[in-house]
Design a protein around this motif. Structure first.
Motif, mmCIF file in Angstrom:
data_model
loop_
_atom_site.group_PDB
_atom_site.id
_atom_site.type_symbol
_atom_site.label_atom_id
_atom_site.label_comp_id
_atom_site.label_asym_id
_atom_site.label_seq_id
_atom_site.Cartn_x
_atom_site.Cartn_y
_atom_site.Cartn_z
ATOM 1 N N ASN A 192 0.841 -1.195 0.000
ATOM 2 C CA ASN A 192 0.000 0.000 0.000
ATOM 3 C C ASN A 192 0.880 1.249 0.000
ATOM 4 O OD1 ASN A 192 -1.924 1.998 0.293
ATOM 5 N ND2 ASN A 192 -2.988 1.010 1.981
ATOM 6 N N PRO A 193 1.439 1.602 -1.152
ATOM 7 C CA PRO A 193 2.336 2.766 -1.210
ATOM 8 C C PRO A 193 1.666 4.057 -0.767
ATOM 9 C CG PRO A 193 2.443 1.495 -3.255
ATOM 10 C CD PRO A 193 1.277 0.969 -2.473
ATOM 11 N N GLY A 194 0.392 4.213 -1.113
ATOM 12 C CA GLY A 194 -0.301 5.457 -0.784
ATOM 13 C C GLY A 194 -0.331 5.740 0.702
ATOM 14 N N GLU A 195 -0.541 4.712 1.505
ATOM 15 C CA GLU A 195 -0.607 4.893 2.951
ATOM 16 C C GLU A 195 0.742 5.317 3.508
ATOM 17 O OE1 GLU A 195 -2.517 5.246 6.515
ATOM 18 O OE2 GLU A 195 -3.391 4.858 4.538
ATOM 19 N N ILE A 196 1.829 4.719 3.001
ATOM 20 C CA ILE A 196 3.169 5.090 3.465
ATOM 21 C C ILE A 196 3.498 6.514 3.033
ATOM 22 C CG2 ILE A 196 5.634 4.591 3.244
ATOM 23 C CD1 ILE A 196 4.915 1.645 3.082
ATOM 24 N N ILE A 197 3.129 6.885 1.821
ATOM 25 C CA ILE A 197 3.364 8.248 1.351
ATOM 26 C C ILE A 197 2.645 9.252 2.246
ATOM 27 C CG2 ILE A 197 2.985 9.892 -0.530
ATOM 28 C CD1 ILE A 197 3.332 7.505 -2.464
ATOM 29 N N LYS A 198 1.385 8.976 2.584
ATOM 30 C CA LYS A 198 0.620 9.870 3.459
ATOM 31 C C LYS A 198 1.317 10.052 4.797
ATOM 32 C CE LYS A 198 -3.766 9.182 3.964
ATOM 33 N NZ LYS A 198 -5.062 8.467 4.094
ATOM 34 N N LYS A 199 1.808 8.967 5.375
ATOM 35 C CA LYS A 199 2.479 9.043 6.675
ATOM 36 C C LYS A 199 3.807 9.790 6.556
ATOM 37 C CE LYS A 199 0.397 4.885 8.664
ATOM 38 N NZ LYS A 199 0.640 3.525 9.216
ATOM 39 N N ALA A 200 4.536 9.555 5.469
ATOM 40 C CA ALA A 200 5.820 10.230 5.275
ATOM 41 C C ALA A 200 5.633 11.731 5.082
ATOM 42 C CB ALA A 200 6.554 9.631 4.078
ATOM 43 N N VAL A 201 4.598 12.105 4.332
ATOM 44 C CA VAL A 201 4.294 13.529 4.139
ATOM 45 C C VAL A 201 3.929 14.164 5.482
ATOM 46 C CG1 VAL A 201 2.683 15.164 3.085
ATOM 47 C CG2 VAL A 201 3.611 13.276 1.728
ATOM 48 N N ALA A 202 3.125 13.456 6.270
ATOM 49 C CA ALA A 202 2.757 13.960 7.597
ATOM 50 C C ALA A 202 3.979 14.101 8.491
ATOM 51 C CB ALA A 202 1.736 13.023 8.239
ATOM 52 N N GLN A 225 -1.249 10.456 -6.864
ATOM 53 C CA GLN A 225 -1.083 11.906 -6.931
ATOM 54 C C GLN A 225 -1.705 12.613 -5.728
ATOM 55 O OE1 GLN A 225 -2.680 13.001 -10.767
ATOM 56 N NE2 GLN A 225 -0.946 12.146 -11.879
ATOM 57 N N LYS A 226 -2.852 12.137 -5.272
ATOM 58 C CA LYS A 226 -3.527 12.762 -4.134
ATOM 59 C C LYS A 226 -2.670 12.662 -2.881
ATOM 60 C CE LYS A 226 -7.804 12.630 -1.413
ATOM 61 N NZ LYS A 226 -9.128 11.952 -1.239
ATOM 62 N N GLU A 227 -2.090 11.490 -2.643
ATOM 63 C CA GLU A 227 -1.264 11.296 -1.453
ATOM 64 C C GLU A 227 0.032 12.108 -1.539
ATOM 65 O OE1 GLU A 227 -3.913 7.729 -1.827
ATOM 66 O OE2 GLU A 227 -2.708 8.953 -3.193
ATOM 67 N N ILE A 228 0.606 12.222 -2.731
ATOM 68 C CA ILE A 228 1.843 12.997 -2.911
ATOM 69 C C ILE A 228 1.584 14.474 -2.672
ATOM 70 C CG2 ILE A 228 3.600 13.701 -4.598
ATOM 71 C CD1 ILE A 228 3.197 10.910 -5.906
ATOM 72 N N GLY A 229 0.451 14.963 -3.120
ATOM 73 C CA GLY A 229 0.069 16.348 -2.855
ATOM 74 C C GLY A 229 1.048 17.347 -3.437
ATOM 75 N N ASN A 230 1.466 18.306 -2.625
ATOM 76 C CA ASN A 230 2.292 19.416 -3.104
ATOM 77 C C ASN A 230 3.770 19.296 -2.757
ATOM 78 O OD1 ASN A 230 0.095 20.816 -4.274
ATOM 79 N ND2 ASN A 230 -0.493 21.595 -2.255
ATOM 80 N N ILE A 231 4.210 18.146 -2.257
ATOM 81 C CA ILE A 231 5.638 18.012 -1.994
ATOM 82 C C ILE A 231 6.384 17.877 -3.316
ATOM 83 C CG2 ILE A 231 5.242 16.933 0.259
ATOM 84 C CD1 ILE A 231 6.092 14.246 -1.075
ATOM 85 N N PRO A 251 6.508 4.992 9.732
ATOM 86 C CA PRO A 251 7.156 5.884 8.757
ATOM 87 C C PRO A 251 7.003 7.358 9.106
ATOM 88 C CG PRO A 251 5.856 4.202 7.657
ATOM 89 C CD PRO A 251 5.506 4.119 9.111
ATOM 90 N N ASP A 252 5.863 7.748 9.670
ATOM 91 C CA ASP A 252 5.650 9.148 10.011
ATOM 92 C C ASP A 252 6.626 9.616 11.084
ATOM 93 O OD1 ASP A 252 4.424 7.378 11.758
ATOM 94 O OD2 ASP A 252 2.700 8.686 12.152
ATOM 95 N N LYS A 253 6.863 8.770 12.074
ATOM 96 C CA LYS A 253 7.739 9.160 13.177
ATOM 97 C C LYS A 253 9.205 9.202 12.757
ATOM 98 C CE LYS A 253 4.759 7.610 16.954
ATOM 99 N NZ LYS A 253 4.656 6.747 18.158
ATOM 100 N N ILE A 254 9.637 8.215 11.960
ATOM 101 C CA ILE A 254 11.044 8.231 11.559
ATOM 102 C C ILE A 254 11.307 9.378 10.576
ATOM 103 C CG2 ILE A 254 10.871 6.602 9.622
ATOM 104 C CD1 ILE A 254 13.601 5.458 10.643
ATOM 105 N N CYS A 255 10.300 9.719 9.747
ATOM 106 C CA CYS A 255 10.461 10.864 8.852
ATOM 107 C C CYS A 255 10.551 12.163 9.644
ATOM 108 C CB CYS A 255 9.295 10.931 7.862
ATOM 109 S SG CYS A 255 9.381 9.698 6.550
ATOM 110 N N ALA A 256 9.737 12.285 10.696
ATOM 111 C CA ALA A 256 9.776 13.485 11.532
ATOM 112 C C ALA A 256 11.130 13.616 12.224
ATOM 113 C CB ALA A 256 8.655 13.437 12.565
ATOM 114 N N ALA A 257 11.681 12.491 12.666
ATOM 115 C CA ALA A 257 12.984 12.519 13.328
ATOM 116 C C ALA A 257 14.097 12.912 12.352
ATOM 117 C CB ALA A 257 13.276 11.155 13.951
#
Length: 260
Positions: A34-44, A61-67, A236-242
Motif C-alpha cells: 500500500n504505497p499510498g498509505e506510506i506516502i501519506k504518513k511520510a508527508v505527515a 497523486q492525491k497522497e503525494i500532494g504538493n511536496i 514511517p511518520d515518526k522516523i520521517c519526523a525525526a
C-alpha cells in the motif's frame, strides 16, 4: 528551474527525500503493498520530496500532494537477472516527467563499472534534453555501480564519481556515505553541486541511521534520500519526523531517537 528545485530543497538549502523507486526492478513486497498509505504518513512526518517510479507517481497523486516529486528516469533490469551488471538505461523521457508534474528526474551514473558508458552517456543525454525545459536532473553516482569491489565506496572514489556527475551537468548528486566525516567532507568539497546521502539497502538501527545522517550533514551534505529504512519502518511518520528534525532543525541524535 529554481522554482522546481525549491520544491525539493527548502529555504535552508537542505532536503529530506523519501526514495520509493525500488519496485521497478526489485521486490518490495509485502512492505509496499500500500504505497499510498506510506506516502501519506511520510508527508505527515515532514518529508520535502518523493523520488519514485512512474507508476507510483501517476497512481498516488492525491497522497503525494504538493511536496517535491522526482521521477526515476532509468531501469530496464530486475533482481531476477543473474548478472550484477545492471544496465540501468534511460527508460523515461523528459516529456514524461513534465506531463505528470514532476519537479525533477534522477538517473544512475556508474563510473568504473563495466557498463559505465551506458549510464554516463544516458545521464548526459538526459541532462542535455532536460535543459531545454529547465527541468533539474539528479545523478545517483556510485563508483563501480552494483558490482562488488573493495574500493567501490571509498572516499576517493566517491569524490571522483560525484565530481563526474557535476561535470556532466547534474543539478544535485545522490551518493553513498563514505563511512567517516573526514573522507566525506572531501567528497562534498570536490563537488560543486548539492550532495544528498542515500540510506543504503541494509536495514539500520534508528540510532545508527541518525548518526550517519548527522555525520554527513556535519561534513557538508545537503540532506538525504532514504528508502527502505523509512518504508520498511513500522512508523514511517515518526522516523520521517525525526530525520527532518536532524536535517532542518539540527537536533541531536539522542533527541531524534526519542521522537520515534
Amino acid at each position: 528551474m529554481k522554482r522546481r528545485l525549491n520544491n525539493i530543497f527548502k529555504s535552508d538549502g537542505k532536503a529530506v527525500v523519501l526514495a520509493m523507486d525500488h519496485g521497478n526492478g526489485m521486490s518490495v513486497l509485502p512492505e509496499l503493498n500500500n504505497p499510498g498509505e506510506i506516502i501519506k504518513k511520510a508527508v505527515a512526518g515532514g518529508i520535502d520530496a518523493l523520488l519514485t517510479s512512474y507508476g507510483i507517481a501517476t497512481t498516488f497523486q492525491k497522497e503525494i500532494g504538493n511536496i517535491g516529486l522526482i521521477l526515476r528516469a532509468d531501469g530496464g533490469t530486475s533482481q531476477l537477472a543473474k548478472s550484477t551488471d545492471k544496465s540501468m538505461e534511460i527508460i523515461y523521457q523528459v516529456e514524461n516527467a513534465i506531463k505528470i508534474g514532476a519537479d525533477s528526474m534522477l538517473a544512475m551514473g556508474f563510473p568504473g563499472a563495466s557498463n559505465e558508458d551506458i549510464t554516463l552517456k544516458g545521464l548526459a543525454k538526459l541532462i542535455n534534453e532536460a535543459n531545454k525545459y529547465n527541468l533539474p536532473i539528479g545523478a545517483e553516482m556510485l563508483p563501480r555501480g552494483f558490482e562488488p569491489a573493495e574500493d567501490s565506496r571509498t572516499g576517493d572514489n566517491l569524490a571522483f564519481a560525484c565530481r563526474i556527475g557535476a561535470e556532466l551537468g547534474a543539478d544535485y548528486i545522490k551518493t553513498a556515505y563514505s563511512g567517516d566525516k573526514e573522507s566525506f567532507k572531501k567528497v562534498v568539497e570536490g563537488c560543486y553541486k548539492p550532495v544528498l546521502v542515500l540510506g543504503g539497502g541494509v536495514s539500520k538501527k534508528e540510532k545508527d541511521l541518525f548518526q550517519m545522517i548527522k555525520d554527513s550533514l556535519e561534513a557538508g551534505a545537503s540532506g538525504v534520500i532514504i528508502g527502505r529504512n523509512i518504508w520498511k519502518h513500522p512508523n514511517p511518520d515518526k522516523i520521517c519526523a525525526a530525520i527532518a528534525a536532524i536535517v532542518h532543525e539540527n537536533v541531536t541524535v539522542e533527541k531524534a531517537v526519542k521522537m520515534i
